[in-house]
Design a protein around this motif. Structure first.
Motif, PDB file in Angstrom:
ATOM      1  N   UNK A 268       3.119  11.044   4.059  1.00  0.00           N
ATOM      2  CA  UNK A 268       3.242  10.213   2.859  1.00  0.00           C
ATOM      3  C   UNK A 268       3.917  10.999   1.751  1.00  0.00           C
ATOM      4  N   UNK A 269       5.012  10.471   1.247  1.00  0.00           N
ATOM      5  CA  UNK A 269       5.759  11.156   0.194  1.00  0.00           C
ATOM      6  C   UNK A 269       5.080  10.928  -1.155  1.00  0.00           C
ATOM      7  N   UNK A 270       5.352  11.831  -2.086  1.00  0.00           N
ATOM      8  CA  UNK A 270       4.915  11.628  -3.457  1.00  0.00           C
ATOM      9  C   UNK A 270       3.455  11.963  -3.669  1.00  0.00           C
ATOM     10  N   UNK A 271       2.966  11.604  -4.868  1.00  0.00           N
ATOM     11  CA  UNK A 271       1.601  11.939  -5.246  1.00  0.00           C
ATOM     12  C   UNK A 271       0.698  10.733  -5.109  1.00  0.00           C
ATOM     13  N   UNK A 272      -0.588  11.025  -4.859  1.00  0.00           N
ATOM     14  CA  UNK A 272      -1.562   9.949  -4.728  1.00  0.00           C
ATOM     15  C   UNK A 272      -1.748   9.284  -6.089  1.00  0.00           C
ATOM     16  N   UNK A 273      -1.554   7.968  -6.182  1.00  0.00           N
ATOM     17  CA  UNK A 273      -1.735   7.313  -7.477  1.00  0.00           C
ATOM     18  C   UNK A 273      -3.217   7.172  -7.812  1.00  0.00           C
ATOM     19  N   UNK A 274      -3.507   6.890  -9.067  1.00  0.00           N
ATOM     20  CA  UNK A 274      -4.873   6.580  -9.494  1.00  0.00           C
ATOM     21  C   UNK A 274      -5.436   5.496  -8.569  1.00  0.00           C
ATOM     22  N   UNK A 275      -6.650   5.705  -8.081  1.00  0.00           N
ATOM     23  CA  UNK A 275      -7.193   4.761  -7.099  1.00  0.00           C
ATOM     24  C   UNK A 275      -7.271   3.345  -7.635  1.00  0.00           C
ATOM     25  N   UNK A 276      -7.402   3.222  -8.973  1.00  0.00           N
ATOM     26  CA  UNK A 276      -7.506   1.863  -9.531  1.00  0.00           C
ATOM     27  C   UNK A 276      -6.224   1.065  -9.318  1.00  0.00           C
ATOM     28  N   UNK A 277      -5.091   1.764  -9.379  1.00  0.00           N
ATOM     29  CA  UNK A 277      -3.817   1.066  -9.152  1.00  0.00           C
ATOM     30  C   UNK A 277      -3.692   0.667  -7.691  1.00  0.00           C
ATOM     31  N   UNK A 278      -4.135   1.564  -6.803  1.00  0.00           N
ATOM     32  CA  UNK A 278      -4.105   1.233  -5.373  1.00  0.00           C
ATOM     33  C   UNK A 278      -4.985   0.023  -5.074  1.00  0.00           C
ATOM     34  N   UNK A 279      -6.179   0.003  -5.699  1.00  0.00           N
ATOM     35  CA  UNK A 279      -7.085  -1.116  -5.439  1.00  0.00           C
ATOM     36  C   UNK A 279      -6.525  -2.410  -6.023  1.00  0.00           C
ATOM     37  N   UNK A 280      -5.872  -2.325  -7.177  1.00  0.00           N
ATOM     38  CA  UNK A 280      -5.256  -3.525  -7.754  1.00  0.00           C
ATOM     39  C   UNK A 280      -4.171  -4.057  -6.811  1.00  0.00           C
ATOM     40  N   UNK A 281      -3.384  -3.130  -6.256  1.00  0.00           N
ATOM     41  CA  UNK A 281      -2.346  -3.509  -5.289  1.00  0.00           C
ATOM     42  C   UNK A 281      -2.990  -4.181  -4.071  1.00  0.00           C
ATOM     43  N   UNK A 282      -4.106  -3.632  -3.633  1.00  0.00           N
ATOM     44  CA  UNK A 282      -4.824  -4.202  -2.486  1.00  0.00           C
ATOM     45  C   UNK A 282      -5.334  -5.616  -2.793  1.00  0.00           C
ATOM     46  N   UNK A 283      -5.809  -5.824  -4.015  1.00  0.00           N
ATOM     47  CA  UNK A 283      -6.304  -7.166  -4.364  1.00  0.00           C
ATOM     48  C   UNK A 283      -5.159  -8.172  -4.425  1.00  0.00           C
ATOM     49  N   UNK A 284      -4.005  -7.718  -4.910  1.00  0.00           N
ATOM     50  CA  UNK A 284      -2.841  -8.615  -4.906  1.00  0.00           C
ATOM     51  C   UNK A 284      -2.489  -8.993  -3.469  1.00  0.00           C
ATOM     52  N   UNK A 285      -2.503  -7.976  -2.589  1.00  0.00           N
ATOM     53  CA  UNK A 285      -2.249  -8.236  -1.169  1.00  0.00           C
ATOM     54  C   UNK A 285      -3.243  -9.270  -0.632  1.00  0.00           C
ATOM     55  N   UNK A 286      -4.523  -9.087  -0.967  1.00  0.00           N
ATOM     56  CA  UNK A 286      -5.541 -10.010  -0.439  1.00  0.00           C
ATOM     57  C   UNK A 286      -5.332 -11.428  -0.967  1.00  0.00           C
ATOM     58  N   UNK A 287      -4.889 -11.538  -2.230  1.00  0.00           N
ATOM     59  CA  UNK A 287      -4.621 -12.878  -2.770  1.00  0.00           C
ATOM     60  C   UNK A 287      -3.499 -13.544  -1.977  1.00  0.00           C
ATOM     61  N   UNK A 288      -2.471 -12.758  -1.601  1.00  0.00           N
ATOM     62  CA  UNK A 288      -1.384 -13.322  -0.787  1.00  0.00           C
ATOM     63  C   UNK A 288      -1.884 -13.695   0.601  1.00  0.00           C
ATOM     64  N   UNK A 289      -2.776 -12.873   1.158  1.00  0.00           N
ATOM     65  CA  UNK A 289      -3.318 -13.197   2.485  1.00  0.00           C
ATOM     66  C   UNK A 289      -4.111 -14.501   2.410  1.00  0.00           C
ATOM     67  N   UNK A 290      -4.821 -14.702   1.309  1.00  0.00           N
ATOM     68  CA  UNK A 290      -5.547 -15.973   1.174  1.00  0.00           C
ATOM     69  C   UNK A 290      -4.568 -17.137   1.064  1.00  0.00           C
ATOM     70  N   UNK A 291      -3.444 -16.919   0.374  1.00  0.00           N
ATOM     71  CA  UNK A 291      -2.410 -17.959   0.328  1.00  0.00           C
ATOM     72  C   UNK A 291      -1.932 -18.277   1.746  1.00  0.00           C
ATOM     73  N   UNK A 292      -1.683 -17.204   2.522  1.00  0.00           N
ATOM     74  CA  UNK A 292      -1.241 -17.400   3.906  1.00  0.00           C
ATOM     75  C   UNK A 292      -2.293 -18.157   4.702  1.00  0.00           C
ATOM     76  N   UNK A 293      -3.554 -17.763   4.551  1.00  0.00           N
ATOM     77  CA  UNK A 293      -4.629 -18.412   5.313  1.00  0.00           C
ATOM     78  C   UNK A 293      -4.772 -19.880   4.905  1.00  0.00           C
ATOM     79  N   UNK A 294      -4.556 -20.166   3.597  1.00  0.00           N
ATOM     80  CA  UNK A 294      -4.634 -21.564   3.146  1.00  0.00           C
ATOM     81  C   UNK A 294      -3.527 -22.385   3.793  1.00  0.00           C
ATOM     82  N   UNK A 295      -2.323 -21.796   3.921  1.00  0.00           N
ATOM     83  CA  UNK A 295      -1.222 -22.509   4.583  1.00  0.00           C
ATOM     84  C   UNK A 295      -1.566 -22.748   6.054  1.00  0.00           C
ATOM     85  N   UNK A 296      -2.154 -21.737   6.706  1.00  0.00           N
ATOM     86  CA  UNK A 296      -2.551 -21.895   8.111  1.00  0.00           C
ATOM     87  C   UNK A 296      -3.591 -23.002   8.249  1.00  0.00           C
ATOM     88  N   UNK A 297      -4.611 -22.973   7.372  1.00  0.00           N
ATOM     89  CA  UNK A 297      -5.650 -23.997   7.435  1.00  0.00           C
ATOM     90  C   UNK A 297      -5.034 -25.377   7.212  1.00  0.00           C
TER      91      UNK A 297
END
Lengths: 108, 113
Positions: free
Chosen positions: B1-30
């Protein structure tokens, strides 16, 4: 006093770990709806073996998704919370696999 | 992994955005599965299946795009670069709007007959 295991990190007043854990839980609930809908045709009286097989696959995929979210919650509970690389990638791939499974189910 | 580890809060925010998109995907599937299972056969042959498959494939695309965008954002944060921009939300909104419009037209044509 024990030493701070992660110097340089501020304790998080915004509770990001907790919010992320709840986001995983919401996503798990959405996945449950999809898995149940994918399994539903298997309960028709005239269900063919292919449809039953797809339902079994859907439930297996759902179990993996639940396990991934469960594992992820563990790494969110430690201090400092670890970012989840594998959980994120696998979750997305299984969701995409659900899309293909659903397509086969509709076309079957 | 290149670069420096970002503040974990930013990583978790990125993860929550990802999860919101996954829920969008799951809603389309449903939605796609529900179309196939609960709509009556439509007057145009296989229209029900076409709508269902379109929603399912759109859901799959959203899921793949979600993980791609998550990875690119994570990498940008490590390298301290600008966060990746994306036209995808706008494209998805347009697709949904066009789909809704088509359905409105279909309902109106059916009502006029």
């Amino acid at each position: 006093m024990t030493a701070d295991p992660a110097p340089g990190y501020v304790r998080d007043p915004g509770a990001s770990a907790e919010r992320t854990r709840l986001a995983w839980r919401r996503t798990g609930m959405s996945a449950t709806v999809v898995a149940l809908l994918a399994a539903r045709p298997a309960f028709a009286p005239d269900a063919r073996p292919g449809i039953i097989l797809l339902a079994a696959l859907a439930m297996a995929g759902w179990a993996v998704l639940v396990a991934l979210a469960y594992r992820r919650a563990h790494w969110l509970a430690v201090w400092p919370p670890r970012p989840g690389r594998r959980a994120v990638t696998s979750y997305a791939l299984i969701t995409a696999a659900f899309a293909l499974l659903g397509t086969v189910l509709v076309l079957l | 992994m290149a670069g420096e580890k970002p503040d974990y809060r930013f990583s978790l925010a990125n993860e929550r955005t990802f999860l919101a998109w996954i829920r969008t995907a799951l809603a389309l599937l449903a939605g796609g599965l529900a179309c196939a299972q609960f709509l009556p056969p439509l007057p145009i042959s296989h229209l029900r299946e076409i709508i269902a498959v379109a929603l399912l494939l759109l859901g799959g695309v959203v899921a793949v795009r979600a993980v791609d965008h998550w990875a690119r954002t994570e990498k940008a944060m490590r390298l301290g670069a600008d966060l990746p921009r994306s036209r995808f939300p706008a494209v998805l909104a347009l697709i949904v709007a066009v789909g809704a419009l088509l359905l409105v037209v279909a309902v109106l044509i059916k009502a006029a007959r």
